[in-house]
Design a protein around this motif. Structure first.
Motif, PDB file in Angstrom:
ATOM      1  N   ALA A  70       0.885  -1.135   0.057  1.00 34.84           N
ATOM      2  CA  ALA A  70      -0.152   0.008   0.045  1.00 34.84           C
ATOM      3  C   ALA A  70       0.930   1.311   0.185  1.00 34.84           C
ATOM      4  CB  ALA A  70      -0.979   0.015   1.139  1.00 34.84           C
ATOM      5  N   PRO A  71       1.745   1.419   1.052  1.00 32.27           N
ATOM      6  CA  PRO A  71       2.574   2.627   0.884  1.00 32.27           C
ATOM      7  C   PRO A  71       3.610   2.644  -0.315  1.00 32.27           C
ATOM      8  CG  PRO A  71       3.239   0.954   2.775  1.00 32.27           C
ATOM      9  CD  PRO A  71       2.059   0.537   2.024  1.00 32.27           C
ATOM     10  N   LEU A  72       3.974   1.436  -0.748  1.00 28.66           N
ATOM     11  CA  LEU A  72       4.890   1.328  -1.808  1.00 28.66           C
ATOM     12  C   LEU A  72       3.991   1.802  -3.242  1.00 28.66           C
ATOM     13  CD1 LEU A  72       7.655   0.485  -3.066  1.00 28.66           C
ATOM     14  CD2 LEU A  72       6.531  -1.703  -3.286  1.00 28.66           C
ATOM     15  N   VAL A  73       3.100   1.416  -3.328  1.00 28.45           N
ATOM     16  CA  VAL A  73       2.224   2.064  -4.535  1.00 28.45           C
ATOM     17  C   VAL A  73       1.999   3.528  -4.650  1.00 28.45           C
ATOM     18  CG1 VAL A  73       0.158   1.644  -5.885  1.00 28.45           C
ATOM     19  CG2 VAL A  73       1.514  -0.187  -5.025  1.00 28.45           C
ATOM     20  N   TYR A  74       1.241   3.658  -3.446  1.00 27.65           N
ATOM     21  CA  TYR A  74       1.068   5.239  -2.825  1.00 27.65           C
ATOM     22  C   TYR A  74       2.295   6.121  -3.159  1.00 27.65           C
ATOM     23  CZ  TYR A  74      -3.457   3.365  -1.219  1.00 27.65           C
ATOM     24  OH  TYR A  74      -4.631   2.786  -1.310  1.00 27.65           O
ATOM     25  N   SER A  75       3.142   5.712  -2.853  1.00 27.09           N
ATOM     26  CA  SER A  75       4.642   6.470  -2.860  1.00 27.09           C
ATOM     27  C   SER A  75       5.158   6.766  -4.273  1.00 27.09           C
ATOM     28  CB  SER A  75       5.606   6.126  -1.929  1.00 27.09           C
ATOM     29  OG  SER A  75       5.213   5.800  -0.484  1.00 27.09           O
ATOM     30  N   VAL A  76       5.240   5.511  -4.921  1.00 26.67           N
ATOM     31  CA  VAL A  76       5.393   5.712  -6.538  1.00 26.67           C
ATOM     32  C   VAL A  76       4.551   6.482  -7.196  1.00 26.67           C
ATOM     33  CG1 VAL A  76       5.915   4.176  -8.331  1.00 26.67           C
ATOM     34  CG2 VAL A  76       6.629   3.384  -6.136  1.00 26.67           C
ATOM     35  N   LEU A  77       3.138   6.259  -6.868  1.00 22.90           N
ATOM     36  CA  LEU A  77       2.031   6.966  -7.540  1.00 22.90           C
ATOM     37  C   LEU A  77       2.192   8.409  -7.210  1.00 22.90           C
ATOM     38  CD1 LEU A  77      -0.272   6.915  -9.694  1.00 22.90           C
ATOM     39  CD2 LEU A  77      -1.602   6.774  -7.503  1.00 22.90           C
ATOM     40  N   THR A  78       2.684   8.859  -6.181  1.00 22.97           N
ATOM     41  CA  THR A  78       2.860  10.265  -5.761  1.00 22.97           C
ATOM     42  C   THR A  78       4.019  10.704  -6.473  1.00 22.97           C
ATOM     43  OG1 THR A  78       1.984   9.976  -3.688  1.00 22.97           O
ATOM     44  CG2 THR A  78       3.045  12.020  -3.861  1.00 22.97           C
ATOM     45  N   ALA A  79       5.175  10.043  -6.727  1.00 26.74           N
ATOM     46  CA  ALA A  79       6.361  10.351  -7.244  1.00 26.74           C
ATOM     47  C   ALA A  79       5.939  10.654  -8.989  1.00 26.74           C
ATOM     48  CB  ALA A  79       7.293   9.225  -7.323  1.00 26.74           C
ATOM     49  N   PHE A  80       5.128   9.731  -9.220  1.00 21.37           N
ATOM     50  CA  PHE A  80       4.698   9.812 -10.636  1.00 21.37           C
ATOM     51  C   PHE A  80       3.882  11.418 -10.889  1.00 21.37           C
ATOM     52  CE2 PHE A  80       1.401   9.318 -13.817  1.00 21.37           C
ATOM     53  CZ  PHE A  80       2.011   9.209 -15.061  1.00 21.37           C
ATOM     54  N   SER A  81       3.121  11.544  -9.867  1.00 21.36           N
ATOM     55  CA  SER A  81       2.366  12.805 -10.076  1.00 21.36           C
ATOM     56  C   SER A  81       3.233  14.082  -9.918  1.00 21.36           C
ATOM     57  CB  SER A  81       1.544  13.013  -8.725  1.00 21.36           C
ATOM     58  OG  SER A  81       0.347  11.831  -8.980  1.00 21.36           O
ATOM     59  N   GLY A  82       4.250  14.008  -9.074  1.00 22.51           N
ATOM     60  CA  GLY A  82       5.203  15.028  -9.098  1.00 22.51           C
ATOM     61  C   GLY A  82       6.120  15.027 -10.312  1.00 22.51           C
ATOM     62  N   ILE A  85       4.238  17.177 -12.703  1.00 23.62           N
ATOM     63  CA  ILE A  85       4.220  18.624 -12.451  1.00 23.62           C
ATOM     64  C   ILE A  85       5.807  19.226 -13.308  1.00 23.62           C
ATOM     65  CG2 ILE A  85       4.505  20.344 -11.009  1.00 23.62           C
ATOM     66  CD1 ILE A  85       1.716  19.220 -11.048  1.00 23.62           C
ATOM     67  N   VAL A  86       6.797  18.201 -12.913  1.00 26.07           N
ATOM     68  CA  VAL A  86       8.084  18.585 -13.212  1.00 26.07           C
ATOM     69  C   VAL A  86       8.112  18.807 -14.901  1.00 26.07           C
ATOM     70  CG1 VAL A  86      10.548  17.934 -13.632  1.00 26.07           C
ATOM     71  CG2 VAL A  86       9.400  17.811 -11.335  1.00 26.07           C
ATOM     72  N   LEU A  87       7.614  17.805 -15.538  1.00 23.46           N
ATOM     73  CA  LEU A  87       7.275  17.814 -17.150  1.00 23.46           C
ATOM     74  C   LEU A  87       6.648  18.999 -17.448  1.00 23.46           C
ATOM     75  CD1 LEU A  87       7.964  16.397 -19.415  1.00 23.46           C
ATOM     76  CD2 LEU A  87       6.000  14.858 -19.231  1.00 23.46           C
ATOM     77  N   VAL A  88       5.873  19.356 -16.871  1.00 27.17           N
ATOM     78  CA  VAL A  88       4.816  20.595 -17.009  1.00 27.17           C
ATOM     79  C   VAL A  88       5.987  21.920 -16.959  1.00 27.17           C
ATOM     80  CG1 VAL A  88       3.114  22.073 -16.243  1.00 27.17           C
ATOM     81  CG2 VAL A  88       2.556  19.761 -16.662  1.00 27.17           C
ATOM     82  N   LEU A  89       6.439  22.056 -15.946  1.00 27.43           N
ATOM     83  CA  LEU A  89       7.626  23.085 -15.715  1.00 27.43           C
ATOM     84  C   LEU A  89       8.522  22.982 -16.948  1.00 27.43           C
ATOM     85  CD1 LEU A  89       8.001  22.848 -11.999  1.00 27.43           C
ATOM     86  CD2 LEU A  89       6.664  24.399 -13.182  1.00 27.43           C
ATOM     87  N   GLN A  90       9.029  22.026 -17.298  1.00 26.71           N
ATOM     88  CA  GLN A  90       9.948  21.972 -18.205  1.00 26.71           C
ATOM     89  C   GLN A  90       9.418  22.281 -19.781  1.00 26.71           C
ATOM     90  OE1 GLN A  90      13.174  21.661 -17.742  1.00 26.71           O
ATOM     91  NE2 GLN A  90      12.984  21.264 -15.671  1.00 26.71           N
ATOM     92  N   TRP A  91       8.498  21.800 -19.952  1.00 21.37           N
ATOM     93  CA  TRP A  91       7.526  22.047 -21.256  1.00 21.37           C
ATOM     94  C   TRP A  91       7.065  23.483 -21.368  1.00 21.37           C
ATOM     95  CZ3 TRP A  91       3.946  17.219 -22.056  1.00 21.37           C
ATOM     96  CH2 TRP A  91       4.783  16.325 -22.998  1.00 21.37           C
ATOM     97  N   SER A  92       6.690  24.104 -20.188  1.00 21.50           N
ATOM     98  CA  SER A  92       6.323  25.449 -20.129  1.00 21.50           C
ATOM     99  C   SER A  92       7.597  26.501 -20.504  1.00 21.50           C
ATOM    100  CB  SER A  92       5.662  25.870 -18.919  1.00 21.50           C
ATOM    101  OG  SER A  92       4.585  25.014 -18.753  1.00 21.50           O
ATOM    102  N   GLY A  93       8.667  26.102 -20.277  1.00 20.27           N
ATOM    103  CA  GLY A  93       9.927  27.062 -20.443  1.00 20.27           C
ATOM    104  C   GLY A  93       9.617  28.216 -19.326  1.00 20.27           C
ATOM    105  N   GLY A  94      10.345  29.364 -19.820  1.00 22.70           N
ATOM    106  CA  GLY A  94      10.659  30.479 -18.991  1.00 22.70           C
ATOM    107  C   GLY A  94      12.046  30.621 -18.581  1.00 22.70           C
ATOM    108  N   ALA A 154      -2.466  14.137  -4.327  1.00 18.22           N
ATOM    109  CA  ALA A 154      -1.363  14.329  -5.008  1.00 18.22           C
ATOM    110  C   ALA A 154      -1.414  13.914  -6.420  1.00 18.22           C
ATOM    111  CB  ALA A 154       0.090  13.527  -4.403  1.00 18.22           C
ATOM    112  N   HIS A 155      -2.115  12.782  -6.602  1.00 17.20           N
ATOM    113  CA  HIS A 155      -2.282  12.162  -8.048  1.00 17.20           C
ATOM    114  C   HIS A 155      -3.498  13.122  -8.780  1.00 17.20           C
ATOM    115  CE1 HIS A 155      -2.518   9.533 -11.250  1.00 17.20           C
ATOM    116  NE2 HIS A 155      -3.726   9.362 -11.227  1.00 17.20           N
ATOM    117  N   THR A 156      -4.351  13.590  -8.031  1.00 16.48           N
ATOM    118  CA  THR A 156      -5.269  14.398  -8.828  1.00 16.48           C
ATOM    119  C   THR A 156      -4.503  15.974  -9.439  1.00 16.48           C
ATOM    120  OG1 THR A 156      -6.944  13.955  -7.444  1.00 16.48           O
ATOM    121  CG2 THR A 156      -7.306  16.018  -8.580  1.00 16.48           C
ATOM    122  N   VAL A 157      -3.764  16.349  -8.480  1.00 22.05           N
ATOM    123  CA  VAL A 157      -2.929  17.629  -8.824  1.00 22.05           C
ATOM    124  C   VAL A 157      -2.309  17.366  -9.953  1.00 22.05           C
ATOM    125  CG1 VAL A 157      -1.430  19.592  -7.936  1.00 22.05           C
ATOM    126  CG2 VAL A 157      -3.281  18.856  -6.400  1.00 22.05           C
TER     127      VAL A 157
END
Length: 393
Positions: A70-82, A85-94, A154-157
């Motif tokens: 349970a915490p293993l899957v939830y932690s990896v899923l949270t890392a995926f959600s993060g 966000i990181v990919l969004v930041l890189q794509w957005s540029g600035g 975390a996954h929703t965001v």
């Protein structure tokens, strides 16, 4: 194993995307966007494999801790959600400095959420192993309830942010960048499916808080949505990678030239058409051979070209509202189609009466050369234009 296929398949697609990206990753490891894409794919495939019920049971058994997955899957899923966000930041540029600060902040926030998930599981109490319905079974259990809310938030965001950015980007991408547009559309579709997953999960957990039993939404409805979403997102990353490659461009051109090659191969010289090709011949070699056959076929038909046919077809194309450049391609394709018919008719007449064929040859107009233009455009109009179709019939 069978009940895990619904998650193993999209996980395998993400692995495939990662393998396709591996050569580029080696050359461009210093590029933050490249690292973000590969991290997203790697963490995404880990989520798919770890969340499958057979894997959950195996991990629980190997660790000897009930519900350790349970915490293993939830932690990896949270890392995926993060990672989303990181990919969004890189794509957005600035400004690079601002992007780096936002990336570090995102990593810190989602890292803290991951740590919080582990802590909440440790201080909570989950004595009964649940392979498919842990979310709803422990929805009202102190500390575990908070753990479930953390991973869902975390996954929703993360998923919402990735989907929104790709949708905005899709609206701005030029139609000519077809592989990129297709990939973005697949990611947006995956995000919409993931929204279905999140709605089912939130509804089932919220129903438990309200004293109702909607567990079926979490146990049976959400997993297919998650699987389809992962499959679309993984495919969305594969399509631009493959579609933008030289091999794919050669294959696409090779395929589009087929109708023209099929019509002209009978007129090309045997020295060109009989070049030996094996089934393992590279697509680039096959493309060169196909273009050579077409070019030789056009040359063989040059003295059968009739400028009057071309002029009539050009005027007809303009009358249909086509622009001058496209009307010119249609006219060339029409003249080529008419030349094919005249050449075939002359060959049949020659077989029956060589003298009649010779007389017919004397009445041919002077040779006319096709304008120099991309063969793919000529092949497209040769296959699709109603004006050309009328002459071919």
């Amino acid at each position: 194993m069978t009940d895990g296929l619904i998650l193993y398949v999209p996980g395998s697609v993400m692995i495939l995307a990662l393998l396709i990206k591996a050569p580029t990753l080696r050359r461009g490891w210093d590029q933050p966007l490249m690292r973000a894409v590969c991290t997203l794919l790697l963490v995404g495939c880990m989520v798919m494999f770890l969340a499958a019920p057979p894997t959950i049971a195996a991990v629980n058994r190997l660790t000897g801790v009930v519900n350790f997955s349970a915490p293993l899957v939830y932690s990896v899923l949270t890392a995926f959600s993060g990672s989303c966000i990181v990919l969004v930041l890189q794509w957005s540029g600035g400004p690079p400095a601002a992007v780096r600060r936002a990336t570090r902040l995102t990593a810190a926030v989602f890292g803290a959420v991951t740590l919080l998930i582990v802590v909440l599981f440790v201080i909570g109490d989950a004595p009964v192993e649940r392979l498919r319905d842990l979310d709803t079974y422990y929805a009202n259990t102190p500390w575990l309830r908070e753990m479930i809310v953390c991973y869902l938030l975390a996954h929703t965001v993360g998923s919402s942010t990735l989907t929104l950015l790709c949708w905005k980007w899709l609206l701005r991408v030029r139609p000519s960048l077809r592989p990129l547009r297709t990939g973005l559309a697949l990611i947006v579709l995956g995000g919409a499916l993931d929204l279905g997953y999140l709605v089912a999960k939130w509804a089932a957990v919220g129903a438990r808080w309200a004293g109702r039993d909607w567990d079926g939404l979490s146990t049976y409805v959400a997993p297919p949505f998650a699987s389809a979403a992962a499959l679309m997102v993984g495919s969305g990353f594969i399509v631009p990678l493959v579609g933008g490659s030289a091999a794919w461009r050669d294959f696409s051109r090779y395929r589009r030239l087929h109708p023209l090659w099929k019509a002209l191969r009978g007129f090309a010289a045997s020295s060109v058409t009989t070049v030996p090709l094996t089934w393992w011949s590279p697509i680039g070699i096959r493309l060169i051979h196909r273009e050579s056959v077409i070019d030789d076929g056009i040359l063989a038909l040059a003295r059968w070209f009739d400028p009057a046919v071309r002029e009539a077809a050009y005027e007809a194309a303009l009358g249909q509202g086509l622009c001058a450049s496209r009307a010119s391609v249609v006219a060339d394709a029409a003249m080529l189609a008419a030349a094919c018919r005249r050449r075939e008719a002359a060959a049949a007449a020659e077989a029956a009466d060589r003298a009649a064929a010779a007389a017919a040859d004397q009445g041919l107009p002077e040779p006319y050369r096709l304008d120099s233009r991309p063969l793919t455009a000529l092949a497209r109009e040769f296959r699709t234009s109603p004006i050309v179709a009328a002459l071919r019939r």
